[in-house]
Motif scaffolding. Structure first.
Motif, PDB file in Angstrom:
ATOM      1  N   VAL A  75       0.843  -1.199   0.000  1.00 33.71           N
ATOM      2  CA  VAL A  75       0.000   0.000   0.000  1.00 33.71           C
ATOM      3  C   VAL A  75       0.880   1.252   0.000  1.00 33.71           C
ATOM      4  O   VAL A  75       0.589   2.225  -0.715  1.00 33.71           O
ATOM      5  CB  VAL A  75      -0.984  -0.007   1.194  1.00 33.71           C
ATOM      6  CG1 VAL A  75      -1.723   1.317   1.300  1.00 33.71           C
ATOM      7  CG2 VAL A  75      -1.972  -1.157   1.058  1.00 33.71           C
ATOM      8  N   ALA A  76       1.959   1.233   0.774  1.00 36.45           N
ATOM      9  CA  ALA A  76       2.875   2.381   0.796  1.00 36.45           C
ATOM     10  C   ALA A  76       3.513   2.597  -0.576  1.00 36.45           C
ATOM     11  O   ALA A  76       3.666   3.749  -1.026  1.00 36.45           O
ATOM     12  CB  ALA A  76       3.952   2.168   1.860  1.00 36.45           C
ATOM     13  N   THR A  77       3.864   1.521  -1.258  1.00 39.15           N
ATOM     14  CA  THR A  77       4.441   1.629  -2.602  1.00 39.15           C
ATOM     15  C   THR A  77       3.421   2.220  -3.581  1.00 39.15           C
ATOM     16  O   THR A  77       3.758   3.090  -4.395  1.00 39.15           O
ATOM     17  CB  THR A  77       4.910   0.247  -3.103  1.00 39.15           C
ATOM     18  OG1 THR A  77       5.866  -0.271  -2.195  1.00 39.15           O
ATOM     19  CG2 THR A  77       5.511   0.331  -4.485  1.00 39.15           C
ATOM     20  N   LEU A  78       2.178   1.754  -3.459  1.00 37.60           N
ATOM     21  CA  LEU A  78       1.132   2.300  -4.332  1.00 37.60           C
ATOM     22  C   LEU A  78       0.927   3.790  -4.084  1.00 37.60           C
ATOM     23  O   LEU A  78       0.767   4.574  -5.040  1.00 37.60           O
ATOM     24  CB  LEU A  78      -0.184   1.547  -4.118  1.00 37.60           C
ATOM     25  CG  LEU A  78      -0.256   0.120  -4.648  1.00 37.60           C
ATOM     26  CD1 LEU A  78      -1.551  -0.550  -4.216  1.00 37.60           C
ATOM     27  CD2 LEU A  78      -0.122   0.106  -6.172  1.00 37.60           C
ATOM     28  N   GLN A  79       0.938   4.185  -2.830  1.00 40.44           N
ATOM     29  CA  GLN A  79       0.764   5.607  -2.501  1.00 40.44           C
ATOM     30  C   GLN A  79       1.951   6.424  -2.995  1.00 40.44           C
ATOM     31  O   GLN A  79       1.783   7.546  -3.459  1.00 40.44           O
ATOM     32  CB  GLN A  79       0.585   5.786  -0.994  1.00 40.44           C
ATOM     33  CG  GLN A  79      -0.790   5.399  -0.498  1.00 40.44           C
ATOM     34  CD  GLN A  79      -0.939   5.592   0.996  1.00 40.44           C
ATOM     35  OE1 GLN A  79      -0.077   5.181   1.775  1.00 40.44           O
ATOM     36  NE2 GLN A  79      -2.046   6.202   1.401  1.00 40.44           N
ATOM     37  N   ALA A  80       3.159   5.875  -2.899  1.00 39.62           N
ATOM     38  CA  ALA A  80       4.353   6.607  -3.341  1.00 39.62           C
ATOM     39  C   ALA A  80       4.355   6.799  -4.864  1.00 39.62           C
ATOM     40  O   ALA A  80       4.803   7.840  -5.363  1.00 39.62           O
ATOM     41  CB  ALA A  80       5.608   5.859  -2.902  1.00 39.62           C
ATOM     42  N   LYS A  81       3.861   5.813  -5.595  1.00 37.14           N
ATOM     43  CA  LYS A  81       3.860   5.893  -7.065  1.00 37.14           C
ATOM     44  C   LYS A  81       2.663   6.691  -7.602  1.00 37.14           C
ATOM     45  O   LYS A  81       2.646   7.061  -8.773  1.00 37.14           O
ATOM     46  CB  LYS A  81       3.824   4.487  -7.664  1.00 37.14           C
ATOM     47  CG  LYS A  81       5.000   3.628  -7.316  1.00 37.14           C
ATOM     48  CD  LYS A  81       6.207   4.007  -8.106  1.00 37.14           C
ATOM     49  CE  LYS A  81       7.341   3.031  -7.772  1.00 37.14           C
ATOM     50  NZ  LYS A  81       8.470   3.201  -8.620  1.00 37.14           N
ATOM     51  N   LYS A  82       1.683   6.943  -6.729  1.00 32.89           N
ATOM     52  CA  LYS A  82       0.474   7.651  -7.164  1.00 32.89           C
ATOM     53  C   LYS A  82       0.830   9.080  -7.615  1.00 32.89           C
ATOM     54  O   LYS A  82       1.550   9.790  -6.945  1.00 32.89           O
ATOM     55  CB  LYS A  82      -0.530   7.695  -6.006  1.00 32.89           C
ATOM     56  CG  LYS A  82      -1.866   8.265  -6.371  1.00 32.89           C
ATOM     57  CD  LYS A  82      -2.800   8.171  -5.175  1.00 32.89           C
ATOM     58  CE  LYS A  82      -4.118   8.788  -5.494  1.00 32.89           C
ATOM     59  NZ  LYS A  82      -5.008   8.771  -4.348  1.00 32.89           N
ATOM     60  N   GLY A  83       0.324   9.453  -8.752  1.00 30.42           N
ATOM     61  CA  GLY A  83       0.540  10.805  -9.240  1.00 30.42           C
ATOM     62  C   GLY A  83       1.845  10.995  -9.986  1.00 30.42           C
ATOM     63  O   GLY A  83       2.092  12.048 -10.545  1.00 30.42           O
ATOM     64  N   THR A  84       2.708  10.000 -10.010  1.00 32.39           N
ATOM     65  CA  THR A  84       3.985  10.143 -10.714  1.00 32.39           C
ATOM     66  C   THR A  84       3.855   9.768 -12.183  1.00 32.39           C
ATOM     67  O   THR A  84       4.752  10.057 -12.973  1.00 32.39           O
ATOM     68  CB  THR A  84       5.079   9.252 -10.077  1.00 32.39           C
ATOM     69  OG1 THR A  84       4.700   7.882 -10.216  1.00 32.39           O
ATOM     70  CG2 THR A  84       5.320   9.603  -8.631  1.00 32.39           C
ATOM     71  N   GLY A  85       2.745   9.097 -12.528  1.00 29.11           N
ATOM     72  CA  GLY A  85       2.571   8.662 -13.905  1.00 29.11           C
ATOM     73  C   GLY A  85       3.341   7.388 -14.196  1.00 29.11           C
ATOM     74  O   GLY A  85       3.297   6.870 -15.306  1.00 29.11           O
TER      75      GLY A  85
END
Length: 186
Positions: A75-85
């Motif tokens: 979940v943390a990885t998904l949140q970190a990649k969110k918005g980066t494209g």
């Protein structure tokens, strides 16, 4: 005289009592040696059954904690990649031994297994909160379980020592009777 252990019970596990004076112990319980030994052996067996159950719970919790931590990392990885494209390519388990490859782009939510074949969709923030709470609960339960196991092992030791003391007292009493019978015959 019989003295009880420091606690009388812990989460339903009865405390064993250390027997200092076997004669007093037997007379207080109104038991003969064989009945007392049978009672103590039965109690020891009950402790062993409880120990097996607690060890199974401990193994389950020890397996569950890394799974929860792994879910938190995902979940943390998904949140970190969110918005980066930047897309995430991952393999996920569909069924036991069957995997599928997926491409994830800006995941706003995740699905979590709750147990009993129930899966719910949560936002990433809600999932993080839920998983952290579950992790804290699992770690707290594991601590309590470890303390219960230690208490149980102490009770097993006390019971084993009591069995040995009662048995040895009986052997000593038989030898005294044999010696008395031998001196009265001669």
């Amino acid at each position: 005289m019989s003295t009880s252990a420091s606690a009388t019970e812990r989460r339903g596990i009865p405390a064993a009592s250390f027997v200092e004076d076997v004669q007093t112990y037997l007379s207080q319980l109104n038991l003969d040696v064989s009945s007392a030994l049978a009672h103590l052996q039965e109690r020891l067996q009950q402790y062993r059954v409880v120990e097996m159950k607690l060890l199974a719970q401990q193994r389950d919790l020890q397996a569950k904690i890394p799974d929860i931590e792994k879910c938190l990392d995902v979940v943390a990885t998904l949140q970190a990649k969110k918005g980066t494209g930047e897309a995430i390519i991952t393999d996920f388990e569909v069924s036991e031994g069957i995997y599928s490859r997926a491409r994830l782009e800006d995941a706003d939510s995740v699905c979590l297994w709750l147990g009993a074949n129930v899966m719910l969709e949560y936002s990433c923030d809600e999932a993080t909160t839920l998983l952290q709470k579950n992790l804290e609960n699992a770690k707290a339960s594991l601590e309590v379980l470890v303390a219960d196991l230690q208490f149980l092992r102490d009770q097993v030791t006390i019971t084993q020592v009591t069995i040995a003391r009662v048995y040895n007292w009986d052997v000593h009493q038989r030898r005294l009777r044999q010696a008395a019978a031998a001196t009265s015959v001669s």
